[in-house]
Design an enzyme around this catalytic site. Structure first.
Site, PDB file in Angstrom:
ATOM      1  CG  ASP A  13      23.415  11.148 -26.646  1.00 35.17           C
ATOM      2  OD1 ASP A  13      23.038  12.369 -26.987  1.00 35.17           O
ATOM      3  OD2 ASP A  13      23.732  10.391 -27.219  1.00 35.17           O
ATOM      4  CE  LYS A  16      25.185  17.396 -22.525  1.00 35.34           C
ATOM      5  NZ  LYS A  16      25.279  16.158 -22.808  1.00 35.34           N
ATOM      6  N   GLY A  40      22.145  17.325 -29.405  1.00 29.45           N
ATOM      7  CA  GLY A  40      20.680  17.273 -29.743  1.00 29.45           C
ATOM      8  C   GLY A  40      19.899  17.069 -28.543  1.00 29.45           C
ATOM      9  CG  HIS A  41      20.330  19.695 -25.469  1.00 29.22           C
ATOM     10  ND1 HIS A  41      20.910  21.120 -25.183  1.00 29.22           N
ATOM     11  CD2 HIS A  41      21.273  18.770 -25.132  1.00 29.22           C
ATOM     12  CE1 HIS A  41      21.921  20.686 -24.825  1.00 29.22           C
ATOM     13  NE2 HIS A  41      22.236  19.419 -24.770  1.00 29.22           N
ATOM     14  CD  GLN A 223      29.018  17.305 -28.214  1.00 28.35           C
ATOM     15  OE1 GLN A 223      29.895  18.282 -27.805  1.00 28.35           O
ATOM     16  NE2 GLN A 223      27.958  17.641 -29.035  1.00 28.35           N
TER      17      GLN A 223
HETATM   18  P1  IMP Z   1      31.657  14.439 -33.506  1.00 29.21           P
HETATM   19  O1  IMP Z   1      31.474  15.403 -32.726  1.00 29.21           O
HETATM   20  O2  IMP Z   1      30.383  14.393 -34.818  1.00 29.21           O
HETATM   21  O3  IMP Z   1      32.839  14.797 -34.525  1.00 29.21           O
HETATM   22  O4  IMP Z   1      31.509  12.986 -33.196  1.00 29.21           O
HETATM   23  C1  IMP Z   1      32.909  12.457 -32.534  1.00 29.21           C
HETATM   24  C2  IMP Z   1      32.161  11.433 -31.570  1.00 29.21           C
HETATM   25  O5  IMP Z   1      31.456  12.117 -30.444  1.00 29.21           O
HETATM   26  C3  IMP Z   1      31.233  10.261 -32.166  1.00 29.21           C
HETATM   27  O6  IMP Z   1      31.423   9.109 -31.392  1.00 29.21           O
HETATM   28  C4  IMP Z   1      29.904  11.109 -31.992  1.00 29.21           C
HETATM   29  O7  IMP Z   1      28.992   9.818 -31.751  1.00 29.21           O
HETATM   30  C5  IMP Z   1      30.152  11.632 -30.396  1.00 29.21           C
HETATM   31  N1  IMP Z   1      29.195  12.443 -30.189  1.00 29.21           N
HETATM   32  C6  IMP Z   1      29.203  13.890 -30.766  1.00 29.21           C
HETATM   33  N2  IMP Z   1      28.144  14.513 -30.253  1.00 29.21           N
HETATM   34  C7  IMP Z   1      27.514  13.809 -29.460  1.00 29.21           C
HETATM   35  C8  IMP Z   1      26.320  13.921 -28.741  1.00 29.21           C
HETATM   36  O8  IMP Z   1      25.590  15.131 -28.492  1.00 29.21           O
HETATM   37  N3  IMP Z   1      25.782  12.914 -28.102  1.00 29.21           N
HETATM   38  C9  IMP Z   1      26.452  11.822 -28.178  1.00 29.21           C
HETATM   39  N4  IMP Z   1      27.375  11.609 -28.877  1.00 29.21           N
HETATM   40  C10 IMP Z   1      28.049  12.535 -29.473  1.00 29.21           C
END
Ligand code: IMP
Length: 427
Positions: A13, A16, A40-41, A223
């Site tokens: 977040d 990017k 999510g962009h 991420q």
């Molecule tokens: P997962 O990727 O859904 O398995 O989540 C694992 C961890 O990564 C959690 O803490 C999510 O909130 C975090 N996370 C995954 N994708 C994002 C992102 O695009 N932005 C912020 N946090 C993310």
């Protein structure tokens, strides 16, 4: 120089999408290499908000080709809905998007497992706070060698055998022998295969060919560094390699193909989900930062925890990805608070790489000049480095010096023209 990686330098977040969008205007090909629709962009184009989860942000430029690499996990229904949404905006041509045959497919049972595990862990120490999009279970299947790749959708015998293998492996946890209906999934998969057929490719060959032809290739991270499976705040991480090294494995190009790496960081910090966050700000200032910065998840809508910029963590992220440039976003948001701080060290000499961030106590410094009520407005209208107020330049210099990476770009608002390039992405 023709290849650039753009990676998140915090917990995701970081903005990017906006940086990639700005750089993609000068790229021929934009490739994603890891993650899935957990990302999510949010992009604002002529006042219109566009959110992408799978399709690289470069899709907004006509003629810029986009590719989803082997290191990704792809939910075909989400991809189809996203493509339809973008096309309704007139933003993506059918022949501009390609999908690796080696990417893994997310099925409904992956999402179910993800949700079940989070529910079971509730808010206890084992809850990760995942996005519940099935990301972890899909990567887990990949490592267990029962994952289903995009290319398996075109091979009915392999697909059936692999689905049966998953049904048998997962039935105990799902709690029902018939929790995975192989026949129903075979039918859904036939539809996905027909839909994806014109898009599938060897993404490694595609990127390699573009690089050899001297085209400009942008590798778009998802991420952030501190969510990296190997180097992040394990186990509070995502299930893929988010750092620059993920490009080599997730696309299938060698490290010698990479010319530059830009790391993106907000002027402050946010984190969503569980795990250590040393510079978190509780109370009223944290809430103000959340509201002014619109810090609610683009994928899940969850409120993000907010904190000051954490320089020791950023320095660690820069090392992990070998950053050659730093992009600082949302400087205008930090300036709108009337008071700003930055974490310059951890007490007791805690080292992020050696000790992790667990238990690190931040040592903060007040950022001078950020109590000026006019600062946010002045920043939002700046269009060059020299036009930035002196205190903002001093803050950026301090960050660059602490991290030992020069500033490459500064963002002072959500609109496209509120992006200041300090360096050229491909020179
Ligand atoms: P997962 O990727 O859904 O398995 O989540 C694992 C961890 O990564 C959690 O803490 C999510 O909130 C975090 N996370 C995954 N994708 C994002 C992102 O695009 N932005 C912020 N946090 C993310």
């Amino acid at each position: 120089m023709s290849t650039l990686i753009v990676v998140g330098a915090q917990w995701g977040d970081e903005g990017k999408g906006k940086v990639v969008d700005a750089v993609a205007a000068q790229a021929d090909l934009v490739a994603r290499y890891a993650g899935g629709n957990n990302a999510g962009h949010t992009l604002v184009v002529e006042g219109r908000k566009v959110i992408t989860h799978l399709v690289p942000s470069g899709c907004l430029y006509p003629g810029t080709r986009c590719v989803l690499g082997a290191g990704m996990v792809i939910d075909p229904d989400v991809l189809a809905a996203e493509i339809a949404g973008l096309q309704a905006f007139g933003l993506l041509q059918q022949d501009e998007l390609r999908v690796s045959l080696h990417a893994h497919v997310i099925f409904g049972f992956h999402r179910e497992l993800d949700g079940m595990r989070e529910e079971a862990a509730a808010k206890g120490p084992r809850a990760i706070g995942t996005t519940r999009r099935g990301i972890g279970p899909a990567y887990e299947a990949k490592a267990a060698r029962r994952g289903i790749q995009v290319r398996d959708l075109f091979d009915r015998a392999t697909l059936r055998a692999r689905l049966e293998q998953n049904r048998d492996a997962l039935a105990p946890e799902l709690g029902r022998a018939d929790a995975i209906s192989v026949d129903a999934l075979m039918e859904a998969a036939a539809g996905w295969a027909a839909y994806l057929e014109p898009m599938v490719c060897d993404a490694s060959a595609l990127c390699h060919g573009a690089i050899r032809a001297g085209q400009r290739v942008l590798f778009e991270g998802a991420q952030g560094a501190l969510l990296d499976l190997d180097h992040g705040t394990y186990p509070y991480v995502t299930s893929s390699n988010t750092t620059a090294g993920g490009v080599c494995t997730g696309i299938g190009v060698g490290p010698t193909a990479i010319d530059a790496v830009w790391g993106i960081s907000k002027a402050y910090a946010t984190r969503v989900g569980a795990g250590p966050f040393p510079s978190r700000i509780d109370g009223e200032i944290g809430q103000r930062l959340r509201d002014v910065g619109g810090e609610y998840g683009a994928t899940t809508g969850r409120p993000r925890d907010c904190g000051w910029l954490d320089l020791p963590a950023l320095r660690y992220a820069a090392r992990l990805s070998g950053m050659t440039g730093l992009c600082i976003t949302k400087l205008d948001v930090l300036a709108a608070l009337g008071h700003a701080e930055v974490c310059v060290a951890y007490a007791d000499g805690v080292d992020p790489g050696r000790d992790g961030l667990f238990g690190a106590r931040p040592v903060n410094r007040v950022i001078e000049g950020f109590d000026d009520p006019q600062l946010a407005v002045q920043l939002a209208s700046a269009r060059s480095w020299d036009a930035l107020p002196a205190c903002a330049r001093a803050y950026l210099d301090l960050v660059a010096e602490a991290v030992e990476v020069p500033i490459a770009l500064v963002s002072v608002g959500a609109e496209r023209d509120q992006t200041i390039f300090v360096r050229h992405p491909f020179e």
